[in-house]
Motif scaffolding. Structure first.
Motif, PDB file in Angstrom:
ATOM      1  N   PHE A 120       0.839  -1.198   0.000  1.00 20.82           N
ATOM      2  CA  PHE A 120       0.000   0.000   0.000  1.00 20.82           C
ATOM      3  C   PHE A 120       0.877   1.253   0.000  1.00 20.82           C
ATOM      4  N   ALA A 121       0.246   2.385  -0.287  1.00 20.90           N
ATOM      5  CA  ALA A 121       0.931   3.673  -0.186  1.00 20.90           C
ATOM      6  C   ALA A 121       0.358   4.427   0.998  1.00 20.90           C
ATOM      7  N   SER A 122       1.233   5.095   1.735  1.00 21.91           N
ATOM      8  CA  SER A 122       0.773   5.904   2.868  1.00 21.91           C
ATOM      9  C   SER A 122       1.910   6.843   3.247  1.00 21.91           C
ATOM     10  N   ILE A 123       1.693   7.586   4.321  1.00 27.72           N
ATOM     11  CA  ILE A 123       2.836   8.322   4.857  1.00 27.72           C
ATOM     12  C   ILE A 123       3.603   7.397   5.794  1.00 27.72           C
ATOM     13  N   GLN A 124       4.894   7.590   5.854  1.00 30.61           N
ATOM     14  CA  GLN A 124       5.669   6.946   6.910  1.00 30.61           C
ATOM     15  C   GLN A 124       5.282   7.657   8.205  1.00 30.61           C
ATOM     16  N   GLY A 125       4.847   6.902   9.170  1.00 28.82           N
ATOM     17  CA  GLY A 125       4.389   7.527  10.419  1.00 28.82           C
ATOM     18  C   GLY A 125       5.427   7.519  11.522  1.00 28.82           C
ATOM     19  N   ALA A 150       0.996   3.483  -6.718  1.00 26.06           N
ATOM     20  CA  ALA A 150       1.431   4.885  -6.627  1.00 26.06           C
ATOM     21  C   ALA A 150       2.532   5.129  -7.651  1.00 26.06           C
ATOM     22  N   PRO A 151       2.136   5.449  -8.895  1.00 26.94           N
ATOM     23  CA  PRO A 151       3.125   5.589  -9.970  1.00 26.94           C
ATOM     24  C   PRO A 151       4.161   6.666  -9.699  1.00 26.94           C
ATOM     25  N   ASN A 152       3.821   7.650  -8.869  1.00 24.03           N
ATOM     26  CA  ASN A 152       4.745   8.773  -8.673  1.00 24.03           C
ATOM     27  C   ASN A 152       5.663   8.616  -7.465  1.00 24.03           C
ATOM     28  N   LEU A 153       5.528   7.533  -6.737  1.00 25.70           N
ATOM     29  CA  LEU A 153       6.363   7.366  -5.548  1.00 25.70           C
ATOM     30  C   LEU A 153       7.566   6.482  -5.863  1.00 25.70           C
ATOM     31  N   GLU A 206      15.351  -0.684 -10.599  1.00 27.23           N
ATOM     32  CA  GLU A 206      14.169   0.075 -11.047  1.00 27.23           C
ATOM     33  C   GLU A 206      14.188   1.515 -10.527  1.00 27.23           C
ATOM     34  N   GLY A 207      15.203   1.861  -9.738  1.00 22.75           N
ATOM     35  CA  GLY A 207      15.363   3.247  -9.285  1.00 22.75           C
ATOM     36  C   GLY A 207      14.693   3.577  -7.969  1.00 22.75           C
ATOM     37  N   PHE A 208      14.254   2.570  -7.239  1.00 24.83           N
ATOM     38  CA  PHE A 208      13.586   2.855  -5.959  1.00 24.83           C
ATOM     39  C   PHE A 208      14.595   3.167  -4.859  1.00 24.83           C
ATOM     40  N   SER A 222       9.177  10.472   9.134  1.00 23.60           N
ATOM     41  CA  SER A 222       7.755  10.728   9.432  1.00 23.60           C
ATOM     42  C   SER A 222       7.193  11.785   8.491  1.00 23.60           C
ATOM     43  N   GLY A 223       6.049  11.475   7.928  1.00 21.76           N
ATOM     44  CA  GLY A 223       5.375  12.426   7.052  1.00 21.76           C
ATOM     45  C   GLY A 223       5.698  12.230   5.583  1.00 21.76           C
ATOM     46  N   ARG A 224       6.739  11.441   5.256  1.00 21.50           N
ATOM     47  CA  ARG A 224       7.109  11.245   3.849  1.00 21.50           C
ATOM     48  C   ARG A 224       6.206  10.178   3.230  1.00 21.50           C
ATOM     49  N   PRO A 225       5.599  10.489   2.068  1.00 21.87           N
ATOM     50  CA  PRO A 225       4.787   9.452   1.421  1.00 21.87           C
ATOM     51  C   PRO A 225       5.678   8.349   0.857  1.00 21.87           C
ATOM     52  N   MET A 226       5.277   7.138   1.073  1.00 22.75           N
ATOM     53  CA  MET A 226       6.078   5.995   0.641  1.00 22.75           C
ATOM     54  C   MET A 226       5.170   4.824   0.274  1.00 22.75           C
ATOM     55  N   LEU A 227       5.753   3.896  -0.448  1.00 19.33           N
ATOM     56  CA  LEU A 227       5.117   2.597  -0.675  1.00 19.33           C
ATOM     57  C   LEU A 227       5.585   1.644   0.416  1.00 19.33           C
ATOM     58  N   PHE A 228       4.692   0.787   0.841  1.00 18.91           N
ATOM     59  CA  PHE A 228       5.037  -0.180   1.886  1.00 18.91           C
ATOM     60  C   PHE A 228       4.800  -1.594   1.365  1.00 18.91           C
ATOM     61  N   ILE A 229       5.801  -2.436   1.514  1.00 25.10           N
ATOM     62  CA  ILE A 229       5.614  -3.874   1.254  1.00 25.10           C
ATOM     63  C   ILE A 229       5.729  -4.572   2.602  1.00 25.10           C
TER      64      ILE A 229
END
Ligand code: SF4
Length: 224
Positions: A29-34, A85-88, A114-116, A39-46
């Motif tokens: 999922f995508a969310s903010i890192q809490g 989240a294509p832009n993250l 892939e540049g992550f 903290s506050g940075r939007p990220m993808l989470f696996i």
């Protein structure tokens, strides 16, 4: 070793990710890192399934439900990351315990190709630390080799309202040796424990500036 023979027989090297290898994923999922520094940075989470430890207060119970684990190839993971989240370009590998995931290093290599930008949250138990991680958050639950502490970019201790003397001594020692040591109040699932928050606040305020407070922002705003 049979596994190495199979890799070379198929033309793959240890740095490649076998396209048939599957990874046990219980959430993507995508969310903010809490938590912590980012903290506050939007990220993808696996979030991987499975953990060699069994902390009684674990607030990520999904990783213990094998029926929740999807077996995903690297191609399926990449497709879902791009769709989510294509832009993250920042990913947090979490769990469960990422270190216990079979094929973690080749997966990391592929995600880097892939540049992550890759962060990993780990208890430090379950396998060797991988190479090429951009950020390691260590959340110790057991005794660990010094090299694991030294590899961590930040150390996060989960603390309840009544931490024992041994844990407090360990936190104090680490805070004198490491530049980024966080206290995170223990939560029960999505419920914040006000007593644990108060205790952590107190400890941070009395640390001479060596400890920081990590509040799991996502739980306060009601997102994943
Ligand atoms: S190490 Fe983390 S994921 Fe594993 S049981 Fe403990 S709290 Fe849960």
């Amino acid at each position: 070793m049979p596994a190495a023979r199979m890799l070379s027989d198929s033309g793959l090297t240890m740095r490649d990710c076998d396209p048939t290898l599957t990874f046990p994923v219980c959430e993507l999922f995508a969310s903010i890192q809490g938590e912590g520094t980012w903290s506050g940075r939007p990220m993808l989470f696996i979030r991987f399934s499975g953990c060699p430890l069994a902390c009684s207060w674990c607030d990520e119970p999904l990783h213990r439900q094998p029926q929740r684990a999807q077996s995903m190839t690297v191609a399926a993971l990449l497709a879902q990351l791009r769709q989510t989240a294509p832009n993250l370009n920042a990913i947090v590998l979490t769990g469960g315990e990422p270190l216990a995931v079979n094929g973690l290093q080749p997966l990391i290599n592929r995600l880097k190709q892939e540049g992550f930008w890759l962060a990993m949250e780990s208890s430090g138990v379950g396998g060797a630390l991988p190479e090429a991680i951009d950020w390691l958050t260590l959340s110790p639950k057991t005794a660990l080799p010094e090299s694991v502490y030294q590899a961590a970019n930040e150390i996060k201790y989960v603390v309840d309202a009544n931490p024992d003397a041994a844990l407090l001594a360990e936190i104090d020692r680490r805070s004198r040796e490491h530049a980024a040591v966080w206290l995170q109040p223990m939560a029960r699932g999505k419920r914040v424990d006000a007593d644990a928050v108060a205790r952590c606040f107190d400890l941070v305020m009395n640390s001479g500036g060596r400890l920081r407070l990590s509040l799991q922002l996502h739980k306060y705003i009601g997102v994943l």
